[in-house]
Design an enzyme around this catalytic site. Structure first.
Site, PDB file in Angstrom:
ATOM      1  N   GLY A   1       0.785  -1.231   0.000  1.00 29.75           N
ATOM      2  CA  GLY A   1       0.000   0.000   0.000  1.00 29.75           C
ATOM      3  C   GLY A   1       0.809   1.269   0.000  1.00 29.75           C
ATOM      4  O   GLY A   1       0.328   2.319   0.462  1.00 29.75           O
TER       5      GLY A   1
ATOM      6  N   GLY B   1       2.371   2.644  -2.838  1.00 36.06           N
ATOM      7  CA  GLY B   1       2.436   3.294  -4.132  1.00 36.06           C
ATOM      8  C   GLY B   1       3.260   2.550  -5.155  1.00 36.06           C
ATOM      9  O   GLY B   1       3.598   3.090  -6.214  1.00 36.06           O
TER      10      GLY B   1
ATOM     11  N   LYS C   1       2.597  -8.806 -13.560  1.00 28.99           N
ATOM     12  CA  LYS C   1       2.411  -9.078 -12.130  1.00 28.99           C
ATOM     13  C   LYS C   1       2.309 -10.594 -11.999  1.00 28.99           C
ATOM     14  O   LYS C   1       1.268 -11.181 -12.331  1.00 28.99           O
ATOM     15  CB  LYS C   1       1.124  -8.403 -11.634  1.00 28.99           C
TER      16      LYS C   1
ATOM     17  N   GLU D   1       6.303  -6.572 -11.298  1.00 29.78           N
ATOM     18  CA  GLU D   1       5.969  -6.086  -9.954  1.00 29.78           C
ATOM     19  C   GLU D   1       5.685  -7.237  -9.005  1.00 29.78           C
ATOM     20  O   GLU D   1       4.858  -8.099  -9.287  1.00 29.78           O
ATOM     21  CB  GLU D   1       4.758  -5.153  -9.997  1.00 29.78           C
ATOM     22  N   GLY D   2       6.355  -7.221  -7.862  1.00 30.10           N
ATOM     23  CA  GLY D   2       6.092  -8.202  -6.829  1.00 30.10           C
ATOM     24  C   GLY D   2       4.844  -7.861  -6.035  1.00 30.10           C
ATOM     25  O   GLY D   2       4.092  -6.934  -6.363  1.00 30.10           O
ATOM     26  N   ALA D   3       4.602  -8.618  -4.989  1.00 28.30           N
ATOM     27  CA  ALA D   3       3.440  -8.407  -4.121  1.00 28.30           C
ATOM     28  C   ALA D   3       3.924  -7.951  -2.754  1.00 28.30           C
ATOM     29  O   ALA D   3       4.783  -8.598  -2.151  1.00 28.30           O
ATOM     30  CB  ALA D   3       2.642  -9.699  -3.991  1.00 28.30           C
ATOM     31  N   GLY D   4       3.374  -6.838  -2.259  1.00 23.18           N
ATOM     32  CA  GLY D   4       3.758  -6.364  -0.937  1.00 23.18           C
ATOM     33  C   GLY D   4       5.235  -6.036  -0.851  1.00 23.18           C
ATOM     34  O   GLY D   4       5.807  -5.406  -1.737  1.00 23.18           O
TER      35      GLY D   4
ATOM     36  N   PRO E   1       5.825  12.171  -6.145  1.00 23.09           N
ATOM     37  CA  PRO E   1       4.935  12.756  -5.141  1.00 23.09           C
ATOM     38  C   PRO E   1       3.560  12.101  -5.163  1.00 23.09           C
ATOM     39  O   PRO E   1       3.146  11.505  -6.164  1.00 23.09           O
ATOM     40  CB  PRO E   1       4.850  14.227  -5.576  1.00 23.09           C
TER      41      PRO E   1
ATOM     42  N   LEU F   1      -0.195  12.195  -5.754  1.00 18.49           N
ATOM     43  CA  LEU F   1      -0.932  12.997  -6.716  1.00 18.49           C
ATOM     44  C   LEU F   1      -2.386  13.122  -6.297  1.00 18.49           C
ATOM     45  O   LEU F   1      -3.066  12.113  -6.098  1.00 18.49           O
ATOM     46  CB  LEU F   1      -0.840  12.356  -8.105  1.00 18.49           C
TER      47      LEU F   1
END
Length: 207
Positions: free
Chosen positions: A13, A15, A33, A97-100, A181, A183
């Site tokens: 969580g 980003g 993923k 992208e991995g998880a967590g 940043p 958004l």
């Protein structure tokens, strides 16, 4: 071997998926993923497709429960097989992208960091800038280095916290790849513009 970059995080969580979407767009890459846990809301692949407009590969595992992959898989009587989690073949680059976080288990004998060590692709660690990030970031760096993972650098997400960002990179001896940043309005255009703060030259050199 096809060119790939792996995106992991210091926590869930923070980003990581938004960063992956921006990176996929900036590199004109494809996104993958390997394991999606949680199907009730918009999935990470769907978010990346919407924000990047780039091709998205199907997940190797799609698990219903929004939980650690090992637990979500167990709910469905599934054992995640690392043989199905090889880096994609084809014309890259790929953003994977991995998880967590990096030490999330795929099953009790395999952590995501172990998989990254097998892949030997450059890894970007996404870290939040808020309170607690120094500890989480340095522990993540140590865990990856202990497994001889190819750590490319750290990308931060959140408000500017210059001291925290600098000390993580100094103590961890890791490249600072810039900051994305938060958004207020998240669209493909605002994300692409915000990615001007990311060191894409260094990232491209790794491919």
């Amino acid at each position: 071997m096809t060119s790939a970059l792996v995106v992991t995080g210091t926590d869930t969580g923070i980003g990581k998926t938004i960063f992956s979407a921006g990176l996929t767009k900036a590199l004109n890459a494809q996104y993958w993923k390997p394991v999606q846990a949680g199907l009730e809301e918009e999935t990470d692949s769907q978010i990346v497709a919407r924000l990047s407009g780039r091709p998205v590969l199907p997940e190797a595992y799609r698990l219903k429960r929004p939980a650690s992959p090992h637990l979500a898989a167990a709910d469905e009587g599934v054992v995640i097989d690392p043989a199905r989690l090889q880096l994609p073949d084809g014309t890259g680059p790929f953003v994977v992208e991995g998880a967590g976080g990096a030490l999330v288990p795929l099953h009790e004998g395999l952590l995501y960091a172990d998989l990254m060590a097998r892949w030997q692709a450059p890894v970007i660690v996404v870290a939040r800038t808020g309170l607690g990030t120094i500890n989480h970031s340095l522990m993540t760096i140590e865990a990856l280095r202990a497994r001889r993972v190819n750590l490319l650098g750290i990308a931060f997400v959140g408000d500017e916290m210059a001291d925290s960002q600098a000390i993580i990179c100094r103590i961890g001896q890791a490249r600072n790849l810039g900051r994305l940043p938060r958004l207020g309005t998240l669209t493909p255009a605002t994300l692409a513009a915000a990615f001007g703060g990311i060191d894409l030259a260094t990232i491209r050199e790794a491919l």
